[in-house]
Design a protein around this motif. Sequence first.
Motif, PDB file in Angstrom:
ATOM      1  N   LYS A 199      30.029 141.106  -2.864  1.00  0.00           N
ATOM      2  CA  LYS A 199      31.066 141.840  -2.139  1.00  0.00           C
ATOM      3  C   LYS A 199      30.661 142.013  -0.667  1.00  0.00           C
ATOM      4  O   LYS A 199      31.468 141.792   0.231  1.00  0.00           O
ATOM      5  CB  LYS A 199      31.312 143.218  -2.777  1.00  0.00           C
ATOM      6  N   LYS A 200      29.409 142.391  -0.426  1.00  0.00           N
ATOM      7  CA  LYS A 200      28.951 142.595   0.946  1.00  0.00           C
ATOM      8  C   LYS A 200      28.856 141.269   1.701  1.00  0.00           C
ATOM      9  O   LYS A 200      29.205 141.193   2.879  1.00  0.00           O
ATOM     10  CB  LYS A 200      27.587 143.299   0.968  1.00  0.00           C
ATOM     11  N   GLU A 201      28.404 140.224   1.040  1.00  0.00           N
ATOM     12  CA  GLU A 201      28.284 138.910   1.681  1.00  0.00           C
ATOM     13  C   GLU A 201      29.656 138.373   2.076  1.00  0.00           C
ATOM     14  O   GLU A 201      29.839 137.881   3.193  1.00  0.00           O
ATOM     15  CB  GLU A 201      27.571 137.943   0.730  1.00  0.00           C
ATOM     16  N   LEU A 202      30.629 138.466   1.181  1.00  0.00           N
ATOM     17  CA  LEU A 202      31.980 138.007   1.504  1.00  0.00           C
ATOM     18  C   LEU A 202      32.558 138.834   2.644  1.00  0.00           C
ATOM     19  O   LEU A 202      33.166 138.292   3.574  1.00  0.00           O
ATOM     20  CB  LEU A 202      32.888 138.059   0.276  1.00  0.00           C
ATOM     21  N   GLY A 203      32.375 140.126   2.608  1.00  0.00           N
ATOM     22  CA  GLY A 203      32.855 140.988   3.703  1.00  0.00           C
ATOM     23  C   GLY A 203      32.252 140.597   5.036  1.00  0.00           C
ATOM     24  O   GLY A 203      32.938 140.540   6.053  1.00  0.00           O
ATOM     25  N   PHE A 251      37.333 136.554  11.100  1.00  0.00           N
ATOM     26  CA  PHE A 251      38.780 136.603  11.315  1.00  0.00           C
ATOM     27  C   PHE A 251      39.106 137.826  12.164  1.00  0.00           C
ATOM     28  O   PHE A 251      38.626 138.931  11.878  1.00  0.00           O
ATOM     29  CB  PHE A 251      39.527 136.664   9.980  1.00  0.00           C
ATOM     30  N   ASN A 252      39.955 137.639  13.176  1.00  0.00           N
ATOM     31  CA  ASN A 252      40.215 138.749  14.091  1.00  0.00           C
ATOM     32  C   ASN A 252      41.109 139.831  13.494  1.00  0.00           C
ATOM     33  O   ASN A 252      41.136 140.943  13.978  1.00  0.00           O
ATOM     34  CB  ASN A 252      40.781 138.240  15.426  1.00  0.00           C
ATOM     35  N   LYS A 253      41.850 139.543  12.442  1.00  0.00           N
ATOM     36  CA  LYS A 253      42.740 140.557  11.859  1.00  0.00           C
ATOM     37  C   LYS A 253      42.215 141.057  10.509  1.00  0.00           C
ATOM     38  O   LYS A 253      42.988 141.473   9.654  1.00  0.00           O
ATOM     39  CB  LYS A 253      44.140 139.977  11.709  1.00  0.00           C
ATOM     40  N   ILE A 254      40.895 141.015  10.343  1.00  0.00           N
ATOM     41  CA  ILE A 254      40.299 141.486   9.086  1.00  0.00           C
ATOM     42  C   ILE A 254      40.169 143.005   9.105  1.00  0.00           C
ATOM     43  O   ILE A 254      39.830 143.609  10.129  1.00  0.00           O
ATOM     44  CB  ILE A 254      38.915 140.836   8.825  1.00  0.00           C
ATOM     45  N   LYS A 255      40.490 143.599   7.984  1.00  0.00           N
ATOM     46  CA  LYS A 255      40.299 145.032   7.789  1.00  0.00           C
ATOM     47  C   LYS A 255      39.597 145.197   6.456  1.00  0.00           C
ATOM     48  O   LYS A 255      40.061 144.687   5.441  1.00  0.00           O
ATOM     49  CB  LYS A 255      41.629 145.761   7.802  1.00  0.00           C
ATOM     50  N   ILE A 256      38.469 145.871   6.477  1.00  0.00           N
ATOM     51  CA  ILE A 256      37.674 146.052   5.268  1.00  0.00           C
ATOM     52  C   ILE A 256      37.783 147.501   4.827  1.00  0.00           C
ATOM     53  O   ILE A 256      37.525 148.418   5.607  1.00  0.00           O
ATOM     54  CB  ILE A 256      36.209 145.649   5.514  1.00  0.00           C
ATOM     55  N   LEU A 257      38.179 147.675   3.584  1.00  0.00           N
ATOM     56  CA  LEU A 257      38.325 149.010   3.017  1.00  0.00           C
ATOM     57  C   LEU A 257      37.262 149.189   1.940  1.00  0.00           C
ATOM     58  O   LEU A 257      37.324 148.560   0.893  1.00  0.00           O
ATOM     59  CB  LEU A 257      39.731 149.192   2.428  1.00  0.00           C
ATOM     60  N   LEU A 316      36.334 132.521   0.674  1.00  0.00           N
ATOM     61  CA  LEU A 316      36.341 132.306   2.119  1.00  0.00           C
ATOM     62  C   LEU A 316      37.155 131.070   2.481  1.00  0.00           C
ATOM     63  O   LEU A 316      37.982 131.100   3.399  1.00  0.00           O
ATOM     64  CB  LEU A 316      34.906 132.184   2.632  1.00  0.00           C
ATOM     65  N   LYS A 317      36.971 130.003   1.738  1.00  0.00           N
ATOM     66  CA  LYS A 317      37.741 128.770   1.960  1.00  0.00           C
ATOM     67  C   LYS A 317      39.234 129.026   1.735  1.00  0.00           C
ATOM     68  O   LYS A 317      40.083 128.532   2.473  1.00  0.00           O
ATOM     69  CB  LYS A 317      37.234 127.671   1.023  1.00  0.00           C
ATOM     70  N   PHE A 318      39.549 129.814   0.721  1.00  0.00           N
ATOM     71  CA  PHE A 318      40.927 130.179   0.399  1.00  0.00           C
ATOM     72  C   PHE A 318      41.576 130.896   1.591  1.00  0.00           C
ATOM     73  O   PHE A 318      42.670 130.545   2.018  1.00  0.00           O
ATOM     74  CB  PHE A 318      40.919 131.085  -0.838  1.00  0.00           C
ATOM     75  N   ILE A 345      39.147 144.486  -0.023  1.00  0.00           N
ATOM     76  CA  ILE A 345      38.724 145.664  -0.771  1.00  0.00           C
ATOM     77  C   ILE A 345      37.264 145.461  -1.153  1.00  0.00           C
ATOM     78  O   ILE A 345      36.930 144.581  -1.942  1.00  0.00           O
ATOM     79  CB  ILE A 345      39.591 145.878  -2.036  1.00  0.00           C
ATOM     80  N   ASP A 346      36.419 146.273  -0.567  1.00  0.00           N
ATOM     81  CA  ASP A 346      34.980 146.163  -0.761  1.00  0.00           C
ATOM     82  C   ASP A 346      34.491 147.362  -1.565  1.00  0.00           C
ATOM     83  O   ASP A 346      35.166 148.383  -1.660  1.00  0.00           O
ATOM     84  CB  ASP A 346      34.292 146.120   0.616  1.00  0.00           C
ATOM     85  N   THR A 347      33.311 147.238  -2.106  1.00  0.00           N
ATOM     86  CA  THR A 347      32.689 148.351  -2.795  1.00  0.00           C
ATOM     87  C   THR A 347      32.054 149.276  -1.750  1.00  0.00           C
ATOM     88  O   THR A 347      31.754 148.846  -0.644  1.00  0.00           O
ATOM     89  CB  THR A 347      31.633 147.844  -3.802  1.00  0.00           C
ATOM     90  N   ILE A 348      31.905 150.520  -2.112  1.00  0.00           N
ATOM     91  CA  ILE A 348      31.321 151.480  -1.182  1.00  0.00           C
ATOM     92  C   ILE A 348      29.920 151.003  -0.797  1.00  0.00           C
ATOM     93  O   ILE A 348      29.213 150.417  -1.595  1.00  0.00           O
ATOM     94  CB  ILE A 348      31.315 152.897  -1.790  1.00  0.00           C
ATOM     95  N   ASN A 349      29.539 151.252   0.429  1.00  0.00           N
ATOM     96  CA  ASN A 349      28.308 150.701   0.981  1.00  0.00           C
ATOM     97  C   ASN A 349      27.070 151.415   0.443  1.00  0.00           C
ATOM     98  O   ASN A 349      26.828 152.563   0.761  1.00  0.00           O
ATOM     99  CB  ASN A 349      28.347 150.790   2.508  1.00  0.00           C
ATOM    100  N   LYS A 350      26.303 150.687  -0.375  1.00  0.00           N
ATOM    101  CA  LYS A 350      25.042 151.225  -0.880  1.00  0.00           C
ATOM    102  C   LYS A 350      23.853 150.531  -0.236  1.00  0.00           C
ATOM    103  O   LYS A 350      22.783 151.085  -0.165  1.00  0.00           O
ATOM    104  CB  LYS A 350      24.960 151.036  -2.395  1.00  0.00           C
TER     105      LYS A 350
END
Length: 186
Positions: free
Chosen positions: A120-124, A130-136, A79-81, A95-100
């Motif tokens: 993965k879910k916490e970082l997502g 961020f306004n230009k975030i896209k989560i796959l 997140l800091k990065f 790139i996230d893992t499928i939602n379980k």
Amino acid sequence: KNKPNIIILGNSKKFIKIINSIYKKSYVKTYSWRSISNINFQEEKKLEKLRLILICGYDYSSQWYSFKRYYKLNVSMPLKFVEFYASNKTEILYIDTINKLAKNKLKKNKYTFSRYEFAKKELGFKLKRFNKIKILELPPIKNKKRILIHGGFITKLIFNLLNSLNLIRTIDEKNLKREMIFKIKS
């Protein structure tokens, strides 16, 4: 000089290959997930014209770390990065893992025994500021022969067995590229 810049956070060869094929005329800089904790952000130079940050990693050895160190390496530091490099024009593809965790909406207690899934879910969730975030969200990725998963022999054996019995959803590399392009352009 006038090429747009792209940063990939993670060492996944399949994602690096796809980004290089989509953005052939861009400068692509890759950071390993584990190296970001060593970055001195006061001395680090920002890339100009940063078009995209692709986040596709996780510290797999962190399952043995204390919770505080694990959380820092898999949530706080990435997140800091992103906060350091991203401008308001930078697109971020996570790139996230499928939602379980939220699969059963009627369940009151949503929990997981997987540190991987939690991080993965916490970082997502944190990246949504961020306004230009896209989560796959993706299921396991496979090529013609096997599932491309990071893990030990037993983990790979289990996933390939579940795949051969059609008990898990997967995505092949061709469709992965198509999904990434669609998500970036959407």
